[in-house]
Design a protein around this motif. Structure first.
Motif, mmCIF file in Angstrom:
data_model
loop_
_atom_site.group_PDB
_atom_site.id
_atom_site.type_symbol
_atom_site.label_atom_id
_atom_site.label_comp_id
_atom_site.label_asym_id
_atom_site.label_seq_id
_atom_site.Cartn_x
_atom_site.Cartn_y
_atom_site.Cartn_z
ATOM 1 N N VAL A 1 66.439 89.415 58.334
ATOM 2 C CA VAL A 1 66.680 87.996 58.084
ATOM 3 C C VAL A 1 67.707 87.875 56.965
ATOM 4 O O VAL A 1 67.602 88.545 55.931
ATOM 5 C CB VAL A 1 65.399 87.243 57.674
ATOM 6 N N LEU A 2 68.694 87.035 57.202
ATOM 7 C CA LEU A 2 69.677 86.708 56.178
ATOM 8 C C LEU A 2 69.416 85.257 55.770
ATOM 9 O O LEU A 2 69.392 84.369 56.621
ATOM 10 C CB LEU A 2 71.091 86.888 56.722
ATOM 11 N N VAL A 3 69.193 85.039 54.491
ATOM 12 C CA VAL A 3 68.867 83.704 53.987
ATOM 13 C C VAL A 3 69.990 83.192 53.090
ATOM 14 O O VAL A 3 70.410 83.881 52.157
ATOM 15 C CB VAL A 3 67.539 83.719 53.192
ATOM 16 N N ILE A 4 70.471 81.999 53.390
ATOM 17 C CA ILE A 4 71.473 81.320 52.561
ATOM 18 C C ILE A 4 70.813 80.062 51.990
ATOM 19 O O ILE A 4 70.310 79.232 52.754
ATOM 20 C CB ILE A 4 72.722 80.955 53.379
ATOM 21 N N PRO A 5 70.785 79.914 50.665
ATOM 22 C CA PRO A 5 70.052 78.801 50.054
ATOM 23 C C PRO A 5 70.791 77.461 50.105
ATOM 24 O O PRO A 5 71.039 76.824 49.080
ATOM 25 C CB PRO A 5 69.870 79.274 48.603
ATOM 26 N N SER A 6 71.142 77.032 51.317
ATOM 27 C CA SER A 6 71.737 75.712 51.536
ATOM 28 C C SER A 6 71.668 75.405 53.028
ATOM 29 O O SER A 6 71.578 76.321 53.852
ATOM 30 C CB SER A 6 73.189 75.673 51.053
ATOM 31 N N ALA A 7 71.727 74.132 53.357
ATOM 32 C CA ALA A 7 71.695 73.719 54.763
ATOM 33 C C ALA A 7 73.125 73.708 55.299
ATOM 34 O O ALA A 7 73.917 72.823 54.974
ATOM 35 C CB ALA A 7 71.059 72.345 54.895
ATOM 36 N N LEU A 8 73.461 74.700 56.108
ATOM 37 C CA LEU A 8 74.820 74.800 56.641
ATOM 38 C C LEU A 8 75.021 73.837 57.802
ATOM 39 O O LEU A 8 74.077 73.520 58.539
ATOM 40 C CB LEU A 8 75.097 76.225 57.111
ATOM 41 N N SER A 9 76.240 73.400 57.976
ATOM 42 C CA SER A 9 76.584 72.564 59.123
ATOM 43 C C SER A 9 76.580 73.416 60.388
ATOM 44 O O SER A 9 76.597 74.660 60.317
ATOM 45 C CB SER A 9 77.968 71.946 58.924
ATOM 46 N N ASN A 10 76.565 72.759 61.548
ATOM 47 C CA ASN A 10 76.574 73.495 62.818
ATOM 48 C C ASN A 10 77.806 74.386 62.925
ATOM 49 O O ASN A 10 77.729 75.524 63.406
ATOM 50 C CB ASN A 10 76.534 72.516 63.994
ATOM 51 N N LYS A 11 78.941 73.859 62.467
ATOM 52 C CA LYS A 11 80.185 74.634 62.510
ATOM 53 C C LYS A 11 80.070 75.880 61.639
ATOM 54 O O LYS A 11 80.459 76.986 62.055
ATOM 55 C CB LYS A 11 81.352 73.774 62.042
ATOM 56 N N ALA A 12 79.518 75.709 60.432
ATOM 57 C CA ALA A 12 79.370 76.843 59.513
ATOM 58 C C ALA A 12 78.395 77.876 60.066
ATOM 59 O O ALA A 12 78.590 79.083 59.903
ATOM 60 C CB ALA A 12 78.904 76.353 58.145
ATOM 61 N N ILE A 13 77.344 77.405 60.735
ATOM 62 C CA ILE A 13 76.371 78.327 61.333
ATOM 63 C C ILE A 13 77.025 79.154 62.433
ATOM 64 O O ILE A 13 76.831 80.380 62.507
ATOM 65 C CB ILE A 13 75.157 77.542 61.888
ATOM 66 N N ILE A 14 77.792 78.503 63.287
ATOM 67 C CA ILE A 14 78.491 79.214 64.376
ATOM 68 C C ILE A 14 79.453 80.245 63.803
ATOM 69 O O ILE A 14 79.532 81.390 64.283
ATOM 70 C CB ILE A 14 79.239 78.209 65.275
ATOM 71 N N GLU A 15 80.184 79.849 62.758
ATOM 72 C CA GLU A 15 81.155 80.765 62.135
ATOM 73 C C GLU A 15 80.441 81.946 61.476
ATOM 74 O O GLU A 15 80.914 83.091 61.538
ATOM 75 C CB GLU A 15 81.987 80.010 61.102
ATOM 76 N N THR A 16 79.297 81.674 60.840
ATOM 77 C CA THR A 16 78.543 82.746 60.182
ATOM 78 C C THR A 16 78.002 83.738 61.203
ATOM 79 O O THR A 16 78.060 84.955 61.006
ATOM 80 C CB THR A 16 77.385 82.153 59.355
ATOM 81 N N LYS A 17 77.465 83.211 62.298
ATOM 82 C CA LYS A 17 76.984 84.095 63.369
ATOM 83 C C LYS A 17 78.101 84.992 63.883
ATOM 84 O O LYS A 17 77.912 86.202 64.067
ATOM 85 C CB LYS A 17 76.432 83.257 64.532
ATOM 86 N N ALA A 18 79.249 84.384 64.146
ATOM 87 C CA ALA A 18 80.385 85.150 64.673
ATOM 88 C C ALA A 18 80.812 86.235 63.695
ATOM 89 O O ALA A 18 81.134 87.365 64.096
ATOM 90 C CB ALA A 18 81.552 84.206 64.970
ATOM 91 N N LYS A 19 80.801 85.903 62.407
ATOM 92 C CA LYS A 19 81.216 86.874 61.396
ATOM 93 C C LYS A 19 80.228 88.036 61.315
ATOM 94 O O LYS A 19 80.621 89.203 61.211
ATOM 95 C CB LYS A 19 81.323 86.184 60.034
ATOM 96 N N ILE A 20 78.932 87.710 61.376
ATOM 97 C CA ILE A 20 77.913 88.766 61.334
ATOM 98 C C ILE A 20 78.060 89.698 62.532
ATOM 99 O O ILE A 20 78.065 90.925 62.400
ATOM 100 C CB ILE A 20 76.501 88.155 61.310
ATOM 101 N N LYS A 21 78.200 89.100 63.708
ATOM 102 C CA LYS A 21 78.320 89.915 64.920
ATOM 103 C C LYS A 21 79.573 90.781 64.885
ATOM 104 O O LYS A 21 79.552 91.942 65.320
ATOM 105 C CB LYS A 21 78.335 89.006 66.151
ATOM 106 N N GLN A 22 80.657 90.232 64.360
ATOM 107 C CA GLN A 22 81.892 91.000 64.284
ATOM 108 C C GLN A 22 81.729 92.190 63.338
ATOM 109 O O GLN A 22 82.160 93.302 63.643
ATOM 110 C CB GLN A 22 83.038 90.112 63.801
ATOM 111 N N GLN A 23 81.097 91.953 62.188
ATOM 112 C CA GLN A 23 80.889 93.042 61.227
ATOM 113 C C GLN A 23 80.002 94.137 61.817
ATOM 114 O O GLN A 23 80.297 95.335 61.669
ATOM 115 C CB GLN A 23 80.244 92.489 59.951
ATOM 116 N N ILE A 24 78.935 93.720 62.490
ATOM 117 C CA ILE A 24 78.017 94.707 63.063
ATOM 118 C C ILE A 24 78.696 95.484 64.198
ATOM 119 O O ILE A 24 78.485 96.686 64.355
ATOM 120 C CB ILE A 24 76.736 94.024 63.592
ATOM 121 N N SER A 25 79.526 94.802 64.977
ATOM 122 C CA SER A 25 80.190 95.460 66.108
ATOM 123 C C SER A 25 81.164 96.543 65.669
ATOM 124 O O SER A 25 81.542 97.408 66.464
ATOM 125 C CB SER A 25 80.929 94.419 66.961
#
Length: 217
Positions: free
Chosen positions: A142-166
């Motif tokens: 679990v990755l926890v960010i102490p703020s409520a991200l917007s939908n756009k920011a959530i999508i971008e964060t997911k993409a960044k995580i997946k790219q790093q892991i790939s």
């Protein structure tokens, strides 16, 4: 040091105000008492230092995952509870490693452990604002960010995580390369929402993401 300083002052005070002409026996008694006190104090300080090291060790074991050095499930529950009590909004990203059981069963637990370490290291080094990483069991993080991200920011964060892991790979002795990927679910907290509801939403998204990969393959 404190004991010696105190006893020396006592001896000096005695010598200054002593009514006796021959103070040698009394000084010898004080000196022996001082030496014994120093030895006892030294042993006492060593015991305190040993207890301190043991406490720090057990504190670390209770907070961190022994294999990956990220925070563990206990820390996740404790930290999230604290954030909710302070009425702070958070965004969580629930991850699990695709095909982890296959890699673990096929190539051995050493390779499985190496995959977990690589993924946790990648998540720790990610450039997200004030994020914390937890391993909550098996290949789930679990990755926890102490703020409520917007939908756009959530999508971008997911993409960044997946790219790093790939970009993570493991080269085996037989020249076979393991490529690592992850499925992710996310959830951003809302006022009056419970921790269970927040986690359940992320878990549902994770299941959908994982199912879409198995369907496409």
């Amino acid at each position: 040091f404190i004991f010696t300083s105190s006893i020396v002052l006592v001896i000096l005070n005695f010598l200054i105000h002593s009514p006796y002409q021959n103070n040698t026996p009394i000084i010898l008694v004080f000196t022996v008492y001082n030496l014994l006190g120093m030895l006892i104090s030294y042993q006492f300080s060593k015991d305190i230092e040993t207890e301190k090291k043991a406490f720090l060790h057990y504190e670390s074991v209770s907070k961190y995952d022994y294999l990956t050095s990220v925070f563990n499930r206990y820390s996740f529950d404790k930290d999230l509870t604290a954030l909710f009590k302070q009425e702070k909004l958070v965004t969580i990203f629930l991850l699990d490693i695709n095909n982890f059981k296959h890699f673990n069963d096929t190539h051995g637990h050493d390779i499985g452990d190496l995959i977990l370490k690589k993924v946790s290291s990648s998540l720790l080094n990610a450039s997200f604002p004030q994020h914390k990483v937890y391993r909550i069991g098996g290949d789930e993080f679990v990755l926890v960010i102490p703020s409520a991200l917007s939908n756009k920011a959530i999508i971008e964060t997911k993409a960044k995580i997946k790219q790093q892991i790939s970009q993570l790979t493991i080269q085996l002795d037989n020249q076979f390369v393991i490529r690592i990927s992850t499925s992710i679910g996310s959830s951003s907290s809302k006022p009056s929402q419970t921790i269970d509801e927040l986690y359940r939403q992320a878990d549902i998204e994770l299941y959908i993401d994982k199912k879409s990969k198995s369907t496409s393959s």
